[in-house]
Design a protein around this motif. Structure first.
Motif, PDB file in Angstrom:
ATOM      1  N   LEU A 144      -0.067  58.852  10.006  1.00 38.52           N
ATOM      2  CA  LEU A 144       1.909  58.981  10.419  1.00 38.52           C
ATOM      3  C   LEU A 144       1.068  58.162  11.271  1.00 38.52           C
ATOM      4  N   GLN A 145      -0.465  57.254  12.258  1.00 44.79           N
ATOM      5  CA  GLN A 145      -0.584  57.150  13.212  1.00 44.79           C
ATOM      6  C   GLN A 145      -0.653  55.318  13.180  1.00 44.79           C
ATOM      7  N   GLY A 146       0.275  55.291  14.424  1.00 43.87           N
ATOM      8  CA  GLY A 146       0.512  53.626  14.799  1.00 43.87           C
ATOM      9  C   GLY A 146       1.532  53.294  12.926  1.00 43.87           C
ATOM     10  N   LYS A 147       1.842  53.759  12.736  1.00 42.92           N
ATOM     11  CA  LYS A 147       2.708  53.440  11.954  1.00 42.92           C
ATOM     12  C   LYS A 147       4.137  53.184  11.724  1.00 42.92           C
ATOM     13  N   ILE A 148       4.951  53.848  13.046  1.00 40.91           N
ATOM     14  CA  ILE A 148       5.862  54.501  13.780  1.00 40.91           C
ATOM     15  C   ILE A 148       6.120  54.230  14.509  1.00 40.91           C
ATOM     16  N   PRO A 149       7.335  53.376  15.226  1.00 35.76           N
ATOM     17  CA  PRO A 149       7.095  53.610  17.033  1.00 35.76           C
ATOM     18  C   PRO A 149       8.182  54.435  17.515  1.00 35.76           C
ATOM     19  N   GLY A 150       7.491  55.116  18.767  1.00 35.89           N
ATOM     20  CA  GLY A 150       8.166  55.968  18.950  1.00 35.89           C
ATOM     21  C   GLY A 150       7.512  57.179  18.804  1.00 35.89           C
ATOM     22  N   VAL A 151       6.520  57.355  18.012  1.00 34.28           N
ATOM     23  CA  VAL A 151       6.112  59.149  17.481  1.00 34.28           C
ATOM     24  C   VAL A 151       4.886  58.425  17.893  1.00 34.28           C
ATOM     25  N   ASN A 152       4.169  59.986  18.871  1.00 32.73           N
ATOM     26  CA  ASN A 152       2.741  60.024  19.535  1.00 32.73           C
ATOM     27  C   ASN A 152       2.851  61.068  18.691  1.00 32.73           C
ATOM     28  N   ILE A 153       1.360  60.846  18.158  1.00 36.73           N
ATOM     29  CA  ILE A 153       0.218  61.612  17.609  1.00 36.73           C
ATOM     30  C   ILE A 153      -1.359  61.670  17.708  1.00 36.73           C
ATOM     31  N   LEU A 154      -1.784  63.206  18.267  1.00 38.33           N
ATOM     32  CA  LEU A 154      -2.905  63.386  18.917  1.00 38.33           C
ATOM     33  C   LEU A 154      -3.707  64.778  18.132  1.00 38.33           C
ATOM     34  N   SER A 155      -4.628  63.899  17.885  1.00 36.86           N
ATOM     35  CA  SER A 155      -5.474  65.072  16.808  1.00 36.86           C
ATOM     36  C   SER A 155      -6.309  66.543  18.090  1.00 36.86           C
ATOM     37  N   SER A 156      -6.177  67.493  17.378  1.00 35.84           N
ATOM     38  CA  SER A 156      -6.573  68.221  18.233  1.00 35.84           C
ATOM     39  C   SER A 156      -8.261  67.965  18.114  1.00 35.84           C
ATOM     40  N   SER A 157      -8.739  67.703  17.180  1.00 34.16           N
ATOM     41  CA  SER A 157     -10.205  68.190  17.182  1.00 34.16           C
ATOM     42  C   SER A 157     -10.407  67.766  16.176  1.00 34.16           C
ATOM     43  N   ILE A 168       7.801  63.317  19.290  1.00 35.76           N
ATOM     44  CA  ILE A 168       8.679  61.823  18.734  1.00 35.76           C
ATOM     45  C   ILE A 168       9.383  61.955  20.185  1.00 35.76           C
ATOM     46  N   ARG A 169       9.385  60.895  20.933  1.00 32.14           N
ATOM     47  CA  ARG A 169      10.123  60.362  22.060  1.00 32.14           C
ATOM     48  C   ARG A 169       9.575  61.571  23.125  1.00 32.14           C
ATOM     49  N   GLY A 170       8.009  62.151  23.232  1.00 33.56           N
ATOM     50  CA  GLY A 170       8.233  62.489  24.851  1.00 33.56           C
ATOM     51  C   GLY A 170       8.031  64.072  24.655  1.00 33.56           C
ATOM     52  N   ASN A 171       8.299  64.604  25.407  1.00 36.06           N
ATOM     53  CA  ASN A 171       8.245  65.909  25.806  1.00 36.06           C
ATOM     54  C   ASN A 171       9.937  66.444  26.368  1.00 36.06           C
ATOM     55  N   LYS A 172      10.484  67.069  25.865  1.00 38.27           N
ATOM     56  CA  LYS A 172      12.076  67.342  26.374  1.00 38.27           C
ATOM     57  C   LYS A 172      12.341  68.826  26.897  1.00 38.27           C
ATOM     58  N   SER A 173      11.308  69.680  26.094  1.00 33.72           N
ATOM     59  CA  SER A 173      11.658  71.112  26.735  1.00 33.72           C
ATOM     60  C   SER A 173      10.688  71.382  27.451  1.00 33.72           C
ATOM     61  N   LEU A 174      10.970  71.938  28.781  1.00 39.04           N
ATOM     62  CA  LEU A 174       9.648  72.900  29.809  1.00 39.04           C
ATOM     63  C   LEU A 174       8.801  73.540  29.082  1.00 39.04           C
ATOM     64  N   PHE A 175       9.396  74.606  28.371  1.00 41.10           N
ATOM     65  CA  PHE A 175       8.100  75.381  27.638  1.00 41.10           C
ATOM     66  C   PHE A 175       8.266  75.596  26.177  1.00 41.10           C
ATOM     67  N   SER A 238      16.997  68.620  18.052  1.00 41.52           N
ATOM     68  CA  SER A 238      16.514  68.054  19.825  1.00 41.52           C
ATOM     69  C   SER A 238      15.400  66.722  19.575  1.00 41.52           C
ATOM     70  N   ASN A 239      14.081  67.845  19.136  1.00 37.38           N
ATOM     71  CA  ASN A 239      13.113  67.128  19.471  1.00 37.38           C
ATOM     72  C   ASN A 239      12.548  66.243  18.372  1.00 37.38           C
ATOM     73  N   GLY A 240      13.680  64.828  17.829  1.00 38.68           N
ATOM     74  CA  GLY A 240      13.770  64.749  16.206  1.00 38.68           C
ATOM     75  C   GLY A 240      13.140  65.145  15.472  1.00 38.68           C
ATOM     76  N   VAL A 241      13.444  64.778  14.146  1.00 36.37           N
ATOM     77  CA  VAL A 241      12.971  65.353  13.043  1.00 36.37           C
ATOM     78  C   VAL A 241      12.591  64.560  11.874  1.00 36.37           C
ATOM     79  N   VAL A 242      11.130  65.206  11.203  1.00 39.46           N
ATOM     80  CA  VAL A 242      10.537  64.643  10.228  1.00 39.46           C
ATOM     81  C   VAL A 242      10.874  65.111   8.647  1.00 39.46           C
ATOM     82  N   VAL A 243      12.375  64.696   8.114  1.00 37.62           N
ATOM     83  CA  VAL A 243      12.385  64.598   6.822  1.00 37.62           C
ATOM     84  C   VAL A 243      11.470  64.129   6.110  1.00 37.62           C
TER      85      VAL A 243
END
Lengths: 1088, 537
Positions: A144-157, A168-175, A238-243
């Motif tokens: 999905l990377q680069g295909k939808i604005p607002g979405v940040n995708i980070l592979s771990s390894s 989606i639209r950043g980190n909202k929850s502290l923990f 609250s963190n967005g939904v991927v349907v």
């Protein structure tokens, strides 16, 4: 994208018309203008009457119409509605065109409700299944990377199956969880990420459970980033939904009666980033040979001596080495081996360890049915071998779904899918200071340049590990072959739905489903490894998860007046989640190669959890439309949650959104501006508490090996047969209230030049307040944390998506360019009285730490710095010539990228499509252990030019006071000479790499990447007409073929899009994560 | 009709589902996996093990950095340069484990035991609490005390003046002694993994600890009356009842001595033996002549030499002896300081951590376990011999305290040897002969008799320092109080590659995480100048 629907309402809305005296029958076939195939399910209505029908599976219809005149209206969502004068004709065949107006799209939003794009007052991102399948990428999220604005995708390894983090639209929850809610075919799909060991030291590259999704089975994905879109999903939205709608779960009718499609893919994957190794110097220190970890030894084949460094003075080093004693560990293990071995470089000793990985991917989709019933079956298998030997990821999916209309007016459907995922992954991480590491990657990325890794055995006859560093690390061959994580996931998703249309404006729909899995993990460290004290260890982790969800929707849909439409949806939602895990550890194995607890002499419980939570919501959704250009949507939901105190259990949250098609409203007819829409939305989403957050408990037998805070240090329990108990480490607030996320967003969607260009832009401001989160307490309070409501995090951002087709020629030549831009500014606005910083996760003592600090972005990195004078000059210890590390910790990096951008382009002509996608990530810090070791171990060409001495620019400082040393009131420029070895590795501290201030290993992770390159060819229909194939297409894909991260050491070739913490909240820290991969793939798609 | 019926069914289903949303449906927020009540004994077991390991010489314990500071061991790392930072692993973890681990559980025992009518548990918990706080004060000085461990009242406890804490600890010890004597519903037994429920031992410990605290404050207060009373009572620690935690042999659950596990079973080794300490005990020291001429027969019990010939070392060496002893210097930037020597270095031995008795034959300590030790040897905290050295010091230095300091000193040395022999006997190792002990004692006493008062004090504290091997916090305290034993100075040892620009740390840095989190905490101290209240400089 177009979405073909069999809207039951439309079907049932057709009533048998009165039989009139003067009548005749009209027939016809509706086909697609795109490829000429028949279109089933198209509505055919006699204008101005209630007379109508739908086309059958072959696109045919038959309708009784008055003897003369009449106009037929053909409509289908996603296609341009057409009208045709019947005239005298008895046959009316129509070709229907796709509605290319962006605003004509139909989008699946909350609770499976499909809405036309123009009525949406908020941003929604859409990806069709073909954009994620056939891309030589087994991980849906990564494609999905680069295909939808607002979405940040980070592979771990780059390890197969390793987790991918999506926000989606950043980190909202502290923990709390910051990953979006995944909903597959209407039922939430758990995407949790759990670790069985500490991923820094001896853990593995764990999967996140969205890895179970089969890209081949995806029909479409919608990303609902904002609260307005998500209000109906309740607290987790609250963190967005991927349907995600799967092929088997969608009620799509096959255009043919029966269609079989077969996909097959094969890809080769390789390690994408290895540094340029220097091959001039072998292991040792300060020019002297030793069996060391660092390549700071004498030069190979060098007549002139290097320099040595004794007591602050550079002295010539007489040693010239052409052969060295057989490495001690080898001499020990193989007493009959050589006495001396040549002292020479093995330039490919890292590269040759890694292999070419392979990905095989096969799937078959069978769908069929008629206008009343549809059934789809999907079977697929993916088999991935990673570039690290013995690493594997396999996924098998069998899904069956169908819907049918019953004679009595009910429509029912069901979906059942079984997924089996097997992961065999290497142990990752590095190993804590002073401890040994059984990880594959502990040394192989920075091996001593004279290590003959390939030429020497990696084990003895008794399967004891042998490596150049003796007891400090496993041979990577040994570790990859014998140690690692084996995970076996069996997952079942099942759902049924029953609908009933009372009238053409009132319908009921009920859906109940379950999504459950168990993950049986084994973490193996074989006897003979340096890990687990060399006696063999097996940690089993049995993870169970079950989620049950049911939804009732009552839909009321009626035009109130000529120009005023009303749609009301009401319903309830009940959700129960249960999770359980139990770990058991066996140590001291009997047989070498039996990874079964029975094979271990001591078996003890190793921790476990259980939770169950329930949530019920009642919701309503009111949509008003005026003249098809002004829309208003109001939602409200009240939840009851089991995790909140009884008095605070019930909470309500609303949303309002509106869209305005100003081009329609103002009657703008322009060749430049085809259509234009502006939208605005305000929403609030509530959230409940974690389970069991209201009262304290005790932990039993919490021993050292649990790795849990509050455990006994150094020993396990029971101790000498005595069980132990300890007060939990958390203080609870019995009066927790729900937390809320409030989103304001405004946006515009414009189409130009007859839809040849389009632009979507959104600005949002999201505030999450009264967060339910732990306040870290100082240990002297007796506890570690206090869970209560506090704090506010804001996310403000801009999302832009643009699509331009500069060339579209009659002969079919099309050139398309699309791009996205995502900018999110994240800020911890407030915490609580007197607290301006919380530690997000404590890592090793004295290492870089992600924190939440007021006025700083989420997860800002905190660590040690070098001391400087008031002008910013480095303070240099006159004795060592190196820097003086500060005792204070300061903010040394922000791991959040400044912005993300992507640019994709495709050229297509006569079935040939060339495409590529570039992704750019600007800014964001990464603390990189790998780069610290590249420099500190002296293995890359960045540290090759090391002859002579160096002077670190700075002024002399006092190591006790951290003040400049003054001579007659003047600062003294540093003149102490040091050798390059000490600049990058200095036992006493103060270097730039190993044993340095944390700030020295923080890099700007800006990176540009060629993510996807593809060539595909669709064989022409004319060619296929004599074959049984409906579609035959062949494509070649390259992934991650090029990248450049300019701010890392030049010869590190480093790929900074990585994280040692998988899908967890802390990013920007990398501890020898497996490097990323590049893939070359070929895919074949055939339909019958 | 038919239609209405169906609507009716659907509505009913919906209503039922909603109606089920009554409170019982949601009242499931009770953790079925973790209890909300436990027994006093379970809390006692865990708090004892946590307490001992947080102070001991394992990786999690404060004896690890302090043994480097008193030059018994050497480790590469920041403490090696007298850098003591609030981020050091042992500082952060032991601060955490002492406060939120054992002290919090001990407080629960005191509260719950009082409520349940079990004052004997309360008494043991009070004595352990007083001891723990005394160690915390000795290392950190001003620390949270009166407001600590009570989050309902104070999430961010204030730090108390260290001089004000000691009197409260003495009172707490008295309360503990009183509670031990009361009738009790439940009493500690095998769940007390230190004394097995022997309340007499606890009482003697409490009184010995009082004496220890008086001794440590003798430079800033007149303690002679209290000391005389305690000594006259004769109810102090006895031989065979040391305050220590003996470990087990079980690997899973791991009940072995944590330092033994760390140095003997994991492959890598962290601790070297300080050459300074080595040379003093082997009669080779040119830097400290206090015991010149005396070879210590305890050496084979103190460390184990993997090599018999230093030429066999796996890498170039920095410090070796012909007998195979291999180590590195403190604060060294020598060329050969950094090499891995896991198969060659001399490691901590039987007496220190339950490692191997050194029979002089060498052997590689590795994960195969072929060369190993019992691993059960106790982590000592306060021993009979330490109590005797304390009494000797008090009698020698405090004018009002009566007694025979020479006799106490001799008893202390003999008790120290008896401790080594007891451990050797348990491990099946040869014992130090009575003759060897007598020779040693006589040689030391000859020096003692020849020395002036300061020299006598130096001998007492040097012997106490040697005997303390394996538990170094008190040695660190003693050195800061008295200046003895004379410590190694890397700047004056005539080695060009050893040296440090930093001064000797006179207290531990505060856990920097606590400073960040606690809004009532002071700023980080300067560890080279911020002294404990009893430290008269």
């Amino acid at each position: 994208m177009r979405k073909f629907l069999l809207l039951s309402g439309l079907l049932l809305g057709v009533t048998i018309s009165h039989v009139m005296a003067q009548e005749r029958t009209v027939t016809g076939v509706i086909t697609s203008s795109e490829d000429g195939t028949a279109l089933p399910g198209v509505n055919v209505v006699l204008k101005g009457s209630t007379t109508g029908t739908v086309t059958d599976t072959e696109g045919k219809y038959r309708l009784t119409v008055p003897a003369t005149g009449g106009i037929l209206v053909f409509s289908f969502i996603g296609l341009v509605t057409q009208e045709a004068d019947i005239g005298e004709r008895s046959v009316v065949d129509i070709q229907m065109k796709p509605d290319v107006t962006q605003l004509g799209e139909v989008i699946v939003t909350a609770a499976g409700i499909e809405r036309e794009s123009k009525a949406l007052g908020y941003a929604v991102g859409n990806v069709s299944g073909d954009k994620v399948a056939q891309k030589s990428e087994p991980d849906v999220l990564r494609s999905l990377q680069g295909k939808i604005p607002g979405v940040n995708i980070l592979s771990s390894s780059g390890a197969p199956g390793s987790a991918t983090r999506i926000t989606i639209r950043g980190n909202k929850s502290l923990f709390g969880n910051n990953q979006p809610l995944f909903v597959v075919d209407g039922i939430p799909f758990d995407n949790s990420y759990s670790t069985s060991s500490n991923e820094l030291t001896d853990g593995a590259a764990y999967s996140s459970r969205i890895a179970d999704i089969d890209p081949n089975n995806i029909e479409s994905m919608s990303i609902l980033p904002g609260g307005a879109a998500a209000a109906l999903y309740g607290v987790r939205a609250s963190n967005g939904v991927v349907v995600i709608t799967t092929k088997s779960g969608s009620s799509r009718a096959s255009r043919k009666g029966l269609e079989i499609s077969f996909n097959s893919g094969f890809a080769i994957e390789q390690i994408a980033n290895l540094p340029d190794y220097q091959n001039k110097y072998g292991t040792g220190s300060r020019g002297n040979y030793a069996e060391a970890n660092g390549s700071w030894g004498p030069a190979f084949d060098r007549p002139d001596p290097g320099v040595n460094y004794v007591g602050g003075v550079a002295v010539p080093n007489g040693s010239e080495v052409d052969s060295i004693p057989y490495w001690g560990a080898y001499a020990n293990a193989f007493p009959d081996g050589p006495t001396m071995v040549p002292y020479r470089a093995y330039p490919n000793n890292a590269k040759d360890f890694f292999q070419d990985g392979k990905v095989w991917d096969n799937s078959i989709t069978i769908s069929g049915g008629n206008e009343k019933s549809v059934m789809t079956l999907v079977a697929s298998n993916m088999n991935q071998e990673g570039y690290i030997p013995y690493s594997e990821f396999r996924k098998t999916n069998i899904s069956l779904g169908g819907t049918t209309q019953l004679q009595n007016g009910f429509h029912v459907g069901g979906n059942l899918s079984y997924i089996n995922t097997e992961q065999k992954g290497p142990l990752a991480g590095y190993g804590q200071a002073g401890q040994v590491s059984a990880s594959v990657l502990s040394r192989i990325l920075f091996p001593g340049r004279n290590w003959d890794i390939q030429g020497q055995p990696y084990e003895t006859e008794d399967h004891a590990n042998v490596f150049f560093l003796g007891a400090a690390a496993d041979n990577p061959y040994y570790s990859s072959k014998y140690n690692g994580l084996r995970s076996q996931v069996n997952r079942i998703a099942a759902s049924i739905n029953i609908g009933y249309d009372v009238t053409d404006w009132l319908s009921f729909n009920y859906k109940v489903g379950v999504n459950t899995y168990n993950d049986r993990r084994k973490e193996v460290t074989r006897r003979g490894s340096v890990g687990a004290a060399g006696i063999g260890q097996l940690v089993t982790d049995e993870i169970y998860y079950q989620e049950i969800e049911s939804n009732l929707l009552v839909t009321f849909n009626k035009d109130l007046a000529q120009d005023l439409s009303l749609k009301v949806i009401g319903g309830y939602n009940i959700n129960q989640r249960t999770g359980e895990n139990q770990q058991v550890r066996g140590v001291n194995s009997i047989a070498f190669d039996i990874d079964d607890l029975d094979n271990f002499n001591s078996v003890t419980p190793f921790g476990g959890t259980y939770y169950r939570r329930r949530l019920m919501g009642l919701f309503g959704d009111v949509s008003l439309g005026y003249k098809d250009y002004l829309f208003l949507n109001l939602t409200g939901r009240n939840d009851w949650s089991s995790t909140l105190p009884a008095s605070k259990r019930s909470f309500f949250y609303p949303s309002v959104s509106s869209s305005f098609i100003f081009t329609d409203a103002l009657g703008i007819e322009s060749n430049i501006l085809t259509s234009g829409k502006i939208r605005a939305a305000w929403s609030r989403v509530g959230n409940d508490a974690p389970v069991y957050s209201l009262y304290p408990t005790y932990s039993l037998n919490l021993g050292n090996s649990s790795g849990v805070v509050g455990a006994v240090p150094g020993n396990d329990l029971p101790f000498l047969g005595q069980p132990g108990a300890t007060q939990g480490t958390t203080v609870y607030d019995p009066n927790l209230t729900p937390e809320f996320t409030t989103t304001v967003e405004v946006g515009a969607e414009l189409a130009f030049f007859n839809n040849r260009a389009s632009l979507k832009a959104t600005y949002y401001d999201i505030r999450t307040t009264d967060q339910i989160a732990p306040i870290a307490l100082p240990d002297e309070s007796g506890f570690n944390q206090f869970i209560t409501n506090f704090g506010e995090v804001s996310n403000k951002g801009i999302e832009i998506g643009a699509d331009v087709t500069p060339v579209r020629m009659e002969n079919g030549f099309t050139w398309n360019i699309y791009g996205t831009f995502t900018r999110n500014r994240n800020m911890v606005e407030s915490l609580t009285t007197g607290i301006d910083e919380i530690v997000l996760r404590a890592l090793y003592g004295g290492q870089v730490t992600p924190v939440l600090a007021v006025g700083q972005p989420y997860g800002t990195l905190k660590g040690t710095t070098n001391t400087r004078d008031d002008e910013g000059n480095l303070l240099i210890d006159p004795a060592t010539g190196l820097m003086i590390q500060s005792n204070d910790l300061t903010y040394i990096g922000n791991p959040n990228p400044k912005y993300l951008a992507s640019l994709g382009t495709s050229l297509s002509f006569k079935g040939i499509t060339l495409s590529c996608l570039w992704n750019y990530r600007h800014g964001g810090s990464l603390w990189s252990a790998t780069n610290q070791f590249y420099l500190g171990r002296g293995v890359t060409r960045d540290t090759e030019n090391r002859e002579g001495t160096f002077i670190v620019p700075g002024v002399w400082g006092d190591a006790n006071t951290f003040q400049p040393i003054l001579d007659d009131g003047k600062k003294i420029p540093n003149t102490t000479q040091v050798i390059l070895n000490d600049v990058y590795f200095q036992t006493a501290g103060g270097s730039f790499a190993i044993n340095s201030a944390d700030e020295n290993s923080v890099y700007d992770a800006t990176v540009i990447r060629l993510s996807e390159v593809g060539v595909s060819y669709d064989f022409p229909k004319t060619l296929l007409s004599k074959t049984p194939f409906g579609v035959l297409s062949l494509s070649f894909t390259g992934r991650n073929l090029f990248y450049n991260a300019p701010n890392f050491p030049k010869h590190s070739n480093y790929d900074p899009e990585t994280s040692s913490f998988g899908a967890q909240n802390y990013t920007g820290i990398e501890y020898n994560a497996a490097p990323s991969v590049k893939r070359y793939g070929v895919n074949l798609r055939v339909t019958f | 009709m038919k239609l209405n019926k169906r609507i009716g069914i659907l509505s009913l289903a919906a209503t039922l589902a909603v109606a089920s949303g009554c409170d019982s449906y949601f009242d499931i927020n009770v953790d079925p996996n973790n209890p909300s009540e436990v027994t006093l004994g379970q809390l006692l077991t865990q708090s004892e093990v946590t307490l001992v390991n947080s102070l001991g010489i394992g990786n999690n314990g404060m004896s690890t950095p302090t043994s480097i500071l008193v030059h018994q061991t050497v480790q590469r790392g920041s403490v090696d340069q007298y850098v003591v930072s609030g981020d050091d692993f042992q500082i952060t973890t032991s601060w955490q484990n002492l406060y939120s681990g054992s002290l919090e559980d001990l407080k629960t025992i005191i509260d719950q035991g009082t409520e349940e009518g079990s004052p004997q548990y309360v008494g043991v918990a009070q004595i352990l609490t007083a001891y723990t706080y005394s160690m915390i004060v000795d290392m950190w000085g001003d620390v949270p005390f009166s407001a600590a461990l009570n989050p309902q009242e104070a999430l961010y406890p204030e730090y108390d003046d260290d001089a004000m804490i000691y009197p409260a600890l003495l009172q707490l010890l008295d309360n503990g002694i009183a509670n031990l004597a009361q009738a009790s519903e439940d009493s500690p037994a095998t769940d007390d993994v230190i004394y097995g429920g022997n309340l007499v031992s606890w009482r003697r410990l409490a009184k010995s600890l009082k004496l220890k605290l008086y001794n440590q404050t003798r430079l800033v207060a007149d303690v002679s009356a209290q000391v005389n009373a305690l000594i006259a009572e004769g109810d102090l620690l006895r031989s065979g009842a040391d305050f220590e935690l003996e470990y087990g042999t079980s690997v899973a659950p791991d009940n072995r001595n944590p330092a033994f596990v760390y140095e003997y079973t994991l492959g890598n080794k962290v601790s070297y033996i300080s050459p300074y300490f080595y040379e003093i005990m082997t009669n080779q020291s040119e830097l400290n002549d206090v015991l010149t001429g005396i070879s210590d027969p305890r050496v084979p019990y103190y460390w184990f030499k993997q090599l018999t010939d230093p030429a066999d070392a796996q890498n170039p060496t920095e410090y070796t002896d012909d007998n195979g002893f291999l180590s590195i210097h403190f604060a060294s930037t020598g060329v050969n300081q950094g090499w891995q020597q896991d198969r060659s270095q001399t490691v901590l031995g039987l007496y220190a951590i339950g490692g191997r008795y050194d029979d002089g034959k060498g052997g590689e300590v590795n994960t195969s376990g072929a060369i190993t030790g019992p691993g059960t040897v106790a982590q000592r905290l306060y021993t009979h011999f330490a109590s005797l050295y304390t009494q000797a010091e008090l009698v020698l230095t405090e004018p009002g305290v009566t007694g025979d300091h020479r006799k106490l000193f001799e008893d202390a040395i003999r008790a120290s040897f008896a401790k080594v022999n007891a451990i050797a006997a348990d491990a099946g190792a040869p014992l130090i002969t009575a003759g060897a002990i007598n020779t040693y004692v006589a040689a030391v006493l000859a020096k003692y008799d020849a020395a002036n008062a300061t020299g006598k004090l130096e001998l007492i504290l040097t012997e106490k320092w040697i005997a303390s091997f394996g538990f170094s916090i008190d040695a660190y305290t003693d050195y800061r109080r008295t200046g003895f034993p004379v410590m190694y100075d890397p700047n004056t040892d005539d080695l060009p590659y050893t040296g440090t620009s930093r001064q000797y740390p006179v207290s531990m840095a505060y856990n920097s995480q606590s400073l960040t989190l606690n809004q009532n905490a002071p700023t980080q101290k300067n560890v080279t100048t911020d002294r404990i209240f009893w430290d008269a400089e």
